[in-house]
Design an enzyme around this catalytic site. Sequence first.
Site, short mmCIF file in Angstrom:
data_model
loop_
_atom_site.label_atom_id
_atom_site.label_comp_id
_atom_site.label_asym_id
_atom_site.label_seq_id
_atom_site.Cartn_x
_atom_site.Cartn_y
_atom_site.Cartn_z
N ARG A 83 0.82 -1.23 0.00
CA ARG A 83 0.00 0.00 0.00
C ARG A 83 0.85 1.27 0.00
O ARG A 83 0.40 2.31 0.48
CB ARG A 83 -0.99 0.00 1.16
N LYS A 139 1.96 11.40 -11.35
CA LYS A 139 1.13 10.47 -12.11
C LYS A 139 1.94 9.22 -12.41
O LYS A 139 3.03 9.29 -12.96
CB LYS A 139 0.68 11.10 -13.43
N GLU A 169 6.81 17.83 -25.47
CA GLU A 169 6.19 18.30 -24.22
C GLU A 169 6.66 19.72 -23.89
O GLU A 169 5.92 20.51 -23.29
CB GLU A 169 6.54 17.36 -23.05
N LYS A 208 5.17 23.06 -14.91
CA LYS A 208 4.37 21.90 -14.51
C LYS A 208 4.12 21.91 -13.00
O LYS A 208 3.01 21.63 -12.56
CB LYS A 208 5.07 20.60 -14.93
N ARG A 229 -5.46 20.89 -13.96
CA ARG A 229 -4.38 20.01 -14.38
C ARG A 229 -4.61 19.44 -15.77
O ARG A 229 -3.66 19.03 -16.44
CB ARG A 229 -4.20 18.88 -13.35
N HIS A 271 -3.03 15.37 -25.85
CA HIS A 271 -2.87 14.00 -25.36
C HIS A 271 -4.07 13.09 -25.62
O HIS A 271 -3.91 11.87 -25.66
CB HIS A 271 -2.53 14.00 -23.86
N HIS A 313 -2.93 9.72 -27.15
CA HIS A 313 -3.15 8.40 -26.55
C HIS A 313 -3.87 7.48 -27.53
O HIS A 313 -3.58 6.28 -27.60
CB HIS A 313 -3.95 8.53 -25.25
N HIS A 370 6.04 8.52 -27.46
CA HIS A 370 4.99 9.34 -26.85
C HIS A 370 5.04 10.78 -27.35
O HIS A 370 4.01 11.36 -27.73
CB HIS A 370 5.12 9.30 -25.33
#
Lengths: 387, 387
Positions: free
Chosen positions: A138, A160, A202, A244, A259, A266, A270, A283
């Site tokens: 956890r 993330k 980016e 960022k 955010r 994206h 994606h 990417h």
Amino acid sequence: MTPPTVSSSSRSIRVRLAGDAADRSYTVVIGSGVLGGLGAAIHSRPTDSVNASRAIIVADSAVLVSHAAAAEASLQAAGIDTQTLTVLAGESAKSVTEAARLWSELAHLAADRHTHIVAVGGGVVGDLTGFVAATFARGLPFWQVPTTLMAQVDSAVGGKTGINLDAGKNLVGAFWQPLGVVADVNTLATLPEREFKSGLAEVVKYGMILDAQFFGWLETNAHSVMARDPAAILYVVERSVALKADVVERDEHERSGLRAVLNYGHTFAHAFETTAGYGVLLHGEAVAIGMACAARLAMELGHIGADIVARQDRLLESLGLPLRAPCLRHTPAEKLLAVMARDKKAVAGRLNFVLPERLGHVGLVGGIDPSLVCRVLMQSLLSDCPA
Amino acid sequence: MTPPTVSSSSRSIRVRLAGDAADRSYTVVIGSGVLGGLGAAIHSRPTDSVNASRAIIVADSAVLVSHAAAAEASLQAAGIDTQTLTVLAGESAKSVTEAARLWSELAHLAADRHTHIVAVGGGVVGDLTGFVAATFARGLPFWQVPTTLMAQVDSAVGGKTGINLDAGKNLVGAFWQPLGVVADVNTLATLPEREFKSGLAEVVKYGMILDAQFFGWLETNAHSVMARDPAAILYVVERSVALKADVVERDEHERSGLRAVLNYGHTFAHAFETTAGYGVLLHGEAVAIGMACAARLAMELGHIGADIVARQDRLLESLGLPLRAPCLRHTPAEKLLAVMARDKKAVAGRLNFVLPERLGHVGLVGGIDPSLVCRVLMQSLLSDCPA
């Protein structure tokens, strides 16, 4: 124990996180040679009053052996017992299978809640390792040591983490902030050209969504950036991380919509990556094509003029990035639309897009006619649109 | 939409969570017939200002069809679009494989961050579904509808979610609080006897660790409890949840050591379950045997007298719970010790045990001689101890 050598050309950017645990705030150290300070940084961050004495490095197999070895040496110099695991490079490593393998490895190494997990490599290893660290027992203390431009300017900052499903990118994951990020720009000197350019997508994004002045600086200095001039690179990484961090501080868990601006390009990207097969497009390449699509969609909707689309196109091209995805020319646009409907920003299958409103500013736009999205995709993929 | 029917014999216990999001606090509704109010409860909890309009129920295949159907009906009456997924009953469902299947199902159902995930069933489905909800799209709104005593008194409250690895129980998971818990004690009327008794082990635990008076009440009322007298059951669930909520509020993420008290008996229990093979011993059976071991260990260390051990033994036996694990009689104690060393409370492989100090009070004890643990295990398993 000798003190770490920190280059005079290093910068520290603080990510200040709100909440019950103010100590979740952390520092991103950026500079030349800062990898040597990793061990001291970890040593200085006890967890629940227990000093760090043990770390497990998870390194991308594409990472130069010298980077992983430098990280190990720095940890050992700080008196931290260190073991290293390796994951295969490439997007396909962000899988349930690879996460399950790492969970088992951590169990067999008897990792506990005071074992620091250190990701050394690009965005793939950072995302995968972060997810494994977030979920083993956890949650284990986690560090990011990004060694690609993509990871330094984007994926290593902000918490993330995630893995891919066949159905879509990053569909499984967690918000799990690192205790710190050590971004040594020296590691970028040997980065393959295609990887380097991928990260620049980016960087262009940060200019488009938040900082017209930075966008202008990139237009003026594209040549120095492409030549990997050390001062230019340091500025690119520093400015991107600062932009960022500011967004992440204000909307850590993507709740207020703020955010979401970081996802400019994206939703398209994606879908391209998922459809082409993970790893076919890097990417950043997918993001560049996605931004080209998003800008055109904004223009079709009358939000921006053709001049902004053209400036973005020119900057992307001057940084060696693609605007179109010929590898997807035989993909029906409806298939891409179906993947987009599973995007994490979608609500009840309705598409929401982050679109430019002017240079340095974007907004979240919902309720867009799918046939318009389809037309934009058709231009971008050079494919036919179904009736 | 008609208002929900809430029985007059229902209780609400609030779990007050600190932190950046005060709205993470939630209510545990306990009572007879409260399942009918589930839909209204979910409808009244918007996520990021979006009202709940869609839910996916994940139901244990062992759950009476009527419970899952009642949950569905309540959601639909509240105008919430509902789909139901099923997982196989039993501890073996808490696997990476089953989590991966549910992640894919959610992707194909296009679940998004406003899709509420509702676990209906026992601890297994709650732990598994909670982990899947915590990690799909980096976190979906989650509800617990426990239909076993074990889940109502323990696993559905407190936000611990997880799956098992071959190497150990709950080694992978997340802290992910539900938005609410609806514990309808009517569902316990048809619970198989062995399942019912298994839940009582955790109830005895609450008395031992936190509340000597409750322990005494259980001694006096064991017969009414075993007869499933409605008033006795309501009190057992209510008191257990109130005790657990108080601990969770003060140490949500198991950082201060306080929450560790809830793991009394569990270091032993997890080792028994892992070694016997998931599902051979029910969790509560393993906890009862684990508490018998822990009490003996405390006695050997001189922390408590033989009287406390005897009272715990008698109460467990009067509730039909085992004190020994003959199914593990051929297991070398050293194998169990190795599994214990991977326990999440372990630090650098050293064993920490939650041990009674007096009735209603426990403490975390480290640095215990493994040979002493071995001797206690040997008595409990009726096996030989290696030299």
